[in-house]
Design a protein around this motif. Structure first.
Motif, short mmCIF file in Angstrom:
data_model
loop_
_atom_site.label_atom_id
_atom_site.label_comp_id
_atom_site.label_asym_id
_atom_site.label_seq_id
_atom_site.Cartn_x
_atom_site.Cartn_y
_atom_site.Cartn_z
N GLN A 54 0.81 -1.21 0.00
CA GLN A 54 0.00 0.00 0.00
C GLN A 54 0.85 1.27 0.00
O GLN A 54 0.58 2.22 -0.71
N SER A 55 1.93 1.24 0.80
CA SER A 55 2.73 2.45 0.95
C SER A 55 3.37 2.87 -0.37
O SER A 55 3.68 4.04 -0.58
N LEU A 56 3.57 1.91 -1.28
CA LEU A 56 4.17 2.26 -2.58
C LEU A 56 3.22 3.05 -3.47
O LEU A 56 3.64 3.83 -4.30
N PHE A 57 1.91 2.80 -3.32
CA PHE A 57 0.95 3.38 -4.26
C PHE A 57 0.05 4.45 -3.63
O PHE A 57 -0.63 5.18 -4.34
N GLN A 58 0.06 4.51 -2.30
CA GLN A 58 -0.88 5.39 -1.61
C GLN A 58 -0.67 6.86 -1.95
O GLN A 58 0.47 7.31 -2.09
N ASN A 59 -1.81 7.55 -2.06
CA ASN A 59 -1.82 9.00 -2.34
C ASN A 59 -1.14 9.38 -3.66
O ASN A 59 -0.72 10.51 -3.83
N ARG A 60 -1.07 8.41 -4.56
CA ARG A 60 -0.54 8.75 -5.88
C ARG A 60 -1.70 8.85 -6.86
O ARG A 60 -2.80 8.37 -6.60
N ILE A 61 -1.43 9.52 -7.98
CA ILE A 61 -2.45 9.64 -9.02
C ILE A 61 -1.92 8.95 -10.27
O ILE A 61 -0.78 9.16 -10.67
N GLY A 62 -2.75 8.10 -10.84
CA GLY A 62 -2.36 7.41 -12.06
C GLY A 62 -3.34 7.72 -13.18
O GLY A 62 -4.41 8.27 -12.94
N VAL A 63 -2.95 7.35 -14.39
CA VAL A 63 -3.83 7.60 -15.53
C VAL A 63 -4.32 6.26 -16.07
O VAL A 63 -3.56 5.29 -16.14
N LEU A 64 -5.60 6.20 -16.38
CA LEU A 64 -6.18 4.99 -16.97
C LEU A 64 -6.52 5.29 -18.43
O LEU A 64 -7.31 6.18 -18.73
N LYS A 77 -1.09 1.78 -25.30
CA LYS A 77 -2.11 2.72 -24.79
C LYS A 77 -1.64 3.39 -23.51
O LYS A 77 -1.79 4.60 -23.32
N THR A 78 -1.09 2.56 -22.59
CA THR A 78 -0.65 3.07 -21.28
C THR A 78 0.45 4.11 -21.45
O THR A 78 0.40 5.19 -20.86
N GLN A 79 1.44 3.78 -22.29
CA GLN A 79 2.58 4.69 -22.47
C GLN A 79 2.12 6.02 -23.08
O GLN A 79 2.58 7.08 -22.67
N GLN A 80 1.19 5.94 -24.03
CA GLN A 80 0.71 7.18 -24.65
C GLN A 80 -0.02 8.06 -23.63
O GLN A 80 0.18 9.27 -23.58
N ALA A 81 -0.86 7.43 -22.80
CA ALA A 81 -1.60 8.20 -21.79
C ALA A 81 -0.65 8.78 -20.74
O ALA A 81 -0.87 9.90 -20.25
N MET A 82 0.41 8.06 -20.41
CA MET A 82 1.39 8.57 -19.44
C MET A 82 2.16 9.75 -20.02
O MET A 82 2.45 10.73 -19.32
N GLN A 83 2.49 9.68 -21.30
CA GLN A 83 3.18 10.81 -21.96
C GLN A 83 2.30 12.04 -21.99
O GLN A 83 2.77 13.15 -21.76
N LEU A 84 1.00 11.84 -22.26
CA LEU A 84 0.05 12.95 -22.32
C LEU A 84 -0.09 13.65 -20.98
O LEU A 84 -0.22 14.88 -20.93
N THR A 133 3.24 9.09 -13.27
CA THR A 133 4.23 8.01 -13.20
C THR A 133 3.57 6.64 -13.03
O THR A 133 4.25 5.62 -13.01
N ILE A 134 2.23 6.64 -12.90
CA ILE A 134 1.50 5.37 -12.92
C ILE A 134 0.52 5.41 -14.08
O ILE A 134 -0.22 6.39 -14.24
N GLY A 135 0.55 4.38 -14.89
CA GLY A 135 -0.40 4.28 -16.00
C GLY A 135 -1.03 2.91 -16.03
O GLY A 135 -0.39 1.91 -15.64
N MET A 136 -2.31 2.86 -16.44
CA MET A 136 -2.99 1.57 -16.52
C MET A 136 -3.81 1.49 -17.80
O MET A 136 -4.25 2.50 -18.33
N ALA A 137 -4.02 0.27 -18.28
CA ALA A 137 -4.93 0.03 -19.40
C ALA A 137 -5.38 -1.41 -19.32
O ALA A 137 -4.73 -2.24 -18.67
N SER A 138 -6.49 -1.70 -19.96
CA SER A 138 -6.90 -3.10 -20.06
C SER A 138 -7.11 -3.42 -21.53
O SER A 138 -7.30 -2.53 -22.37
N GLU A 139 -7.03 -4.70 -21.83
CA GLU A 139 -7.19 -5.11 -23.22
C GLU A 139 -7.85 -6.49 -23.20
O GLU A 139 -7.48 -7.35 -22.41
N GLY A 140 -8.83 -6.67 -24.06
CA GLY A 140 -9.55 -7.94 -24.07
C GLY A 140 -9.35 -8.68 -25.38
O GLY A 140 -9.00 -8.09 -26.39
#
Ligand code: ZN
Ligand code: ZN
Length: 305
Positions: free
Chosen positions: A20-30, A83-90, A94-101
């Motif tokens: 938890q301490s690694l990710f807490q209070n951080r903002i990521g992009v989905l 997708k994740t890398q593009q959203a992180m660049q935008l 420092t946290i990016g997420m995406a899903s793919e089906g």
């Protein structure tokens, strides 16, 4: 610990407090335009205190669509990573997420359609790339060639319409080749819209094509599998390497040979799994991951040839 001699231990227990301490209070992009934040964001928020934002106007369709206009480049993981890398660049997060089906016949039971979802997390601050995964046969993935409104309505009745959306194509579709956007009506979620779309398609083509809309926001069954893959990702984020403490200490290999309960000869069932850290390479064998120490003789090629 010597990496060449993996130690054998019982099942590992995750340490959520430390992860938890690694990710807490951080903002990521989905990276999504299909409302996947509805299932992914609350789970990440509740578990880690990690807030996810969705970039305004992000066009995830540029990386491939289920609706046939754009063919996906690369495999499922490569598409999610792009997708994740593009959203992180935008957004400079420092946290990016995406899903793919992906959808297709079940690997073991080809007559059953199945849905495989991956949810990817990239954390450049901690040099992490973690992937959660879920495979489910609870999918309405299906299509049909139609020549009448009755055909279309019969199909709709079988695939969970109107809660699940539909796509109508004014053409005879035989494979997964891209179809021109002006021949497709997607996101159909009402009887009136279905009637209109089928009449439109059959006015310009003798045969038309109807299929389930697999985009997450039109497919509640798929949303559930994405949630399942997110929970798998969370389990991996919580599983820390016993040597260096990095999240993502996960199963990389299953070893068969669970002994037969009657004759003790090895069977094809799993006897152990190997956990490995992607950062320091530390690995550990965990015996009897499915709970039982012997296999039912049904699975033994000597007792039950
Ligand atoms: Zn490690
Ligand atoms: Zn046996």
């Amino acid at each position: 610990m010597n990496q060449a001699n993996p130690s054998i231990s019982p099942m590992l227990h995750p340490e959520p407090v430390a992860a938890q301490s690694l990710f807490q209070n951080r903002i990521g992009v989905l990276a999504t335009m299909h409302r996947k934040e509805q299932v992914i964001a609350p789970l990440m928020q509740q578990t880690f205190g990690l807030e996810l934002t969705v970039p305004a106007g992000f066009n995830s369709d540029a990386f491939g669509t289920f609706t046939r206009e754009v063919k996906r480049a690369g495999d499922q993981l490569q598409a999610a990573r792009a997708k994740t890398q593009q959203a992180m660049q935008l957004t400079h997060h420092t946290i990016g997420m995406a899903s793919e089906g992906s959808f297709g016949p079940h690997p073991a039971f080809p007559y059953l359609p199945c849905n495989r979802e991956i949810v990817l997390l990239i954390d450049t601050a901690n040099e992490l790339e973690l992937v959660g995964e879920a495979v489910s046969t609870h999918t309405n993935y299906s299509h049909r060639t139609i020549t009448s409104l009755t055909d279309a309505q019969a199909f709709a009745a079988k695939v969970g319409f109107p809660e699940h959306g539909l796509i109508v194509i004014a053409d005879h579709v035989t494979d997964s080749r891209p179809v021109a956007a002006e021949k497709i009506i997607k996101g159909i979620t009402s009887e009136a819209a279905l009637v209109e779309a089928v009449q439109w398609a059959l006015a310009q083509s003798e045969v038309a094509h109807i299929e389930t809309d697999m985009r997450a926001l039109y497919n509640p069954s798929r949303m559930k599998v994405i949630a399942q893959a997110t929970r798998d990702l969370i389990a991996k984020m919580n599983s820390l390497c016993p040597q260096c403490g990095t999240p993502g200490f996960a199963v990389v290999e299953r070893r068969s040979g669970l002994p037969c309960g009657l004759c003790q000869l090895p069977t094809p069932l799993t006897r152990s799994v190997i956990y490995q850290c992607q950062k320091c390479g530390f690995h550990q064998e965990s015996l009897f991951p499915d709970g039982a120490e012997t296999a039912d003789p049904t699975y033994c090629s000597y007792c039950n040839p």
